[in-house]
Design a protein around this motif. Structure first.
Motif, PDB file in Angstrom:
ATOM      1  N   THR A  84       9.972   3.807   4.225  1.00 43.25           N
ATOM      2  CA  THR A  84       9.434   5.554   3.973  1.00 43.25           C
ATOM      3  C   THR A  84      10.588   6.272   3.282  1.00 43.25           C
ATOM      4  N   PHE A  85      10.743   7.345   1.840  1.00 40.35           N
ATOM      5  CA  PHE A  85      11.594   7.492   1.370  1.00 40.35           C
ATOM      6  C   PHE A  85      11.499   8.577   0.513  1.00 40.35           C
ATOM      7  N   GLU A  86      12.545  10.009   0.207  1.00 38.27           N
ATOM      8  CA  GLU A  86      11.843  10.824  -0.391  1.00 38.27           C
ATOM      9  C   GLU A  86      12.726  10.460  -2.128  1.00 38.27           C
ATOM     10  N   ILE A  87      11.209  11.164  -2.823  1.00 36.82           N
ATOM     11  CA  ILE A  87      11.750  10.434  -4.424  1.00 36.82           C
ATOM     12  C   ILE A  87      11.607  12.280  -4.935  1.00 36.82           C
ATOM     13  N   LEU A  88      12.056  12.564  -5.875  1.00 33.11           N
ATOM     14  CA  LEU A  88      11.696  13.376  -6.952  1.00 33.11           C
ATOM     15  C   LEU A  88      10.911  14.157  -7.064  1.00 33.11           C
ATOM     16  N   GLU A 124       0.685  -1.274  -0.077  1.00 35.04           N
ATOM     17  CA  GLU A 124       0.055  -0.156   0.198  1.00 35.04           C
ATOM     18  C   GLU A 124       1.244   1.346   0.352  1.00 35.04           C
ATOM     19  N   ARG A 125       0.445   1.899  -0.356  1.00 32.93           N
ATOM     20  CA  ARG A 125       0.878   3.398  -1.396  1.00 32.93           C
ATOM     21  C   ARG A 125       0.558   4.926  -0.007  1.00 32.93           C
ATOM     22  N   LYS A 126       1.418   5.514   0.251  1.00 33.11           N
ATOM     23  CA  LYS A 126       1.118   6.229   1.133  1.00 33.11           C
ATOM     24  C   LYS A 126       2.080   7.504   0.811  1.00 33.11           C
ATOM     25  N   ASP A 127       1.208   8.971   0.132  1.00 32.16           N
ATOM     26  CA  ASP A 127       2.123   9.820  -0.083  1.00 32.16           C
ATOM     27  C   ASP A 127       2.146  11.192   1.189  1.00 32.16           C
ATOM     28  N   LEU A 128       2.519  10.794   2.224  1.00 32.18           N
ATOM     29  CA  LEU A 128       2.896  11.390   3.309  1.00 32.18           C
ATOM     30  C   LEU A 128       3.121  13.528   3.051  1.00 32.18           C
ATOM     31  N   LYS A 129       4.617  13.723   1.845  1.00 35.91           N
ATOM     32  CA  LYS A 129       4.342  14.858   1.118  1.00 35.91           C
ATOM     33  C   LYS A 129       4.435  14.517  -0.366  1.00 35.91           C
TER      34      LYS A 129
END
Length: 426
Positions: free
Chosen positions: A109-113, A4-9
């Motif tokens: 959790t991780f940051e993406i472009l 499951e994907r959750k977009d935190l920001k």
């Protein structure tokens, strides 16, 4: 695998991933094969024991730990590929539940472009500065040519403007000497404007061998902020005064250059070179302002990790510059009356954000324009770099690494994107 994907920001994502027994069995098989490479099992050479035997002769906790690492990495990569994501850092993994051989649940959790919405990059309304060379500029350059052929004569009279001097100096702000304000046997032509206003003029009238003080005020826009607008005293010891005799401005001066026969030919060449130099500067300024406009008018979110990386890079660059000037960041901050945190927030963070935004905008532009770089172009750039560094083995080794090729590829893509930007806006 389920996830499951959750977009935190906009630039930060969390995945909740669960694996079943079958998926864990595959990861365990890979773990046992890895363990077998170095396991010492009686009756078998390293790497040759059957996996079932390896499992029997290995601590279950070791097998479980290796299986866990492989499963997490393997299925995270699978999720990244399926979602077409490029993480900007190592994911932060939180283990939720793990029953060896049965099931695994974890969150990552991780940051993406971020997404980048470009402006109308074909009409950024930036104009290149027109180039003009004045007669005064030609005359100034001609004067430097004259000085290059001047004859010198050491004299014992008082110094005057136009003389070359050799002196020691030491600068003080209040009672304390300041960094970068000292020189020994320093050559200085009086009237050259090499030093701050008032310094060179104050040497005029003094004779060789004299020791004296001069008082000056630093310009309000002086580059070193701790000295901007400050009053200072310099202790001076004048060693030499050298009188310059300049050749006449005639055809004989042109002939001294070994390149021209007449003064007019020399002047024409000076004007041509000044135009080329100004055009190069104007082109570079045009490119910089186009990139600034592209970044400013693009809509995106700056990932914190990229901003933090640029803050570190900017700080390191500034520390290096201060070191060359003989001081430290701590001393500079003290002289400027700033705290480290205030400096980072007011200067580094805005600059870092601008840098990152420009990089993101150029990357998106290159993607939209389908900018391509060939292997032969990378090879050509590599060979140029290698020729510059000659036989420096450490540098050559770095240039032969896969990372060097990736860096060159990225740099060439950026250069081509900027070239397209210039082409559209000319």
């Amino acid at each position: 695998m389920k996830f499951e994907r959750k977009d935190l920001k906009e630039t930060k994502i969390e995945f909740a991933i669960s694996l079943d027994a079958k998926e864990l069995a595959g990861a365990e098989e890979q773990a046992l094969a890895k363990i077998a490479e170095t396991a010492k099992i009686k009756g078998f050479r390293a790497g040759k024991a059957p996996l079932a035997v390896v499992k029997q002769n290995t601590d279950p906790n070791t097998v479980a730990e290796c299986t866990l690492d492989i499963a997490v990495n393997q299925y995270l990569v699978q999720v990244f590929n399926e979602q077409k994501l490029t993480p900007l850092d190592q994911p932060n993994v939180a283990l939720e539940k793990f029953v060896p051989g049965e099931m695994l649940e974890f969150k990552a959790t991780f940051e993406i472009l971020p997404k980048v919405k470009l402006p109308n990059y074909k009409n950024l309304k930036i104009k290149k500065e027109s180039v003009k060379v004045t007669d005064a500029e030609v005359a100034d350059t001609l004067e430097r040519v004259r000085k290059g052929f001047a004859t010198e004569k050491e004299v014992q009279r008082a110094a005057k403007l136009g003389d070359r001097t050799v002196l020691d100096f030491k600068g003080f702000k209040g009672e304390e000497a300041f960094a970068g304000g000292e020189g020994k046997d320093f050559p200085l032509e009086l009237g050259s404007g090499q030093f701050i206003p008032g310094f060179e003029e104050a040497i005029v009238g003094h004779k060789p061998g004299e020791e004296f003080d001069i008082n000056v005020t630093f310009p309000k826009d002086y580059g070193e902020k701790s000295l901007a607008g400050a009053k200072a005293k310099f202790e001076i010891k004048l060693h030499k005064v050298v009188e310059l005799s300049l050749p006449e401005l005639d055809d004989e001066l042109a002939k001294k250059t070994k390149m021209f026969q007449t003064l007019d030919e020399l002047k024409a060449d000076i004007r041509k070179n000044l135009i080329v130099s100004k055009e190069d500067a104007a082109n570079e300024d045009f490119k910089n302002r186009l990139v600034e406009a592209l970044a400013k008018n693009s809509k995106t979110t700056v990932p914190e990790i990229l901003k933090t990386d640029q803050v570190r890079a900017l700080e390191q660059e500034f520390r290096q510059n201060l070191m060359y000037r003989g001081t430290t960041l701590e001393k500079w901050l003290e002289d400027a009356g700033k705290t480290y945190q205030a400096w980072v927030e007011s200067e580094l963070e805005p600059a870092a954000e601008t840098r990152v935004k420009a990089g993101l905008a150029l990357a998106e532009l290159a993607k939209e324009l389908e900018v391509a770089v060939t292997e032969s172009e990378i090879d050509e750039q590599l060979e140029q770099l290698k020729s510059q560094y000659g036989k420096n083995e450490d540098t050559i080794k770095q240039l032969n690494s896969p990372q060097a090729r990736r860096d060159i590829h990225s740099n060439l893509v950026t250069q081509k994107a900027i070239a397209k930007l210039v082409e559209f806006n000319n």
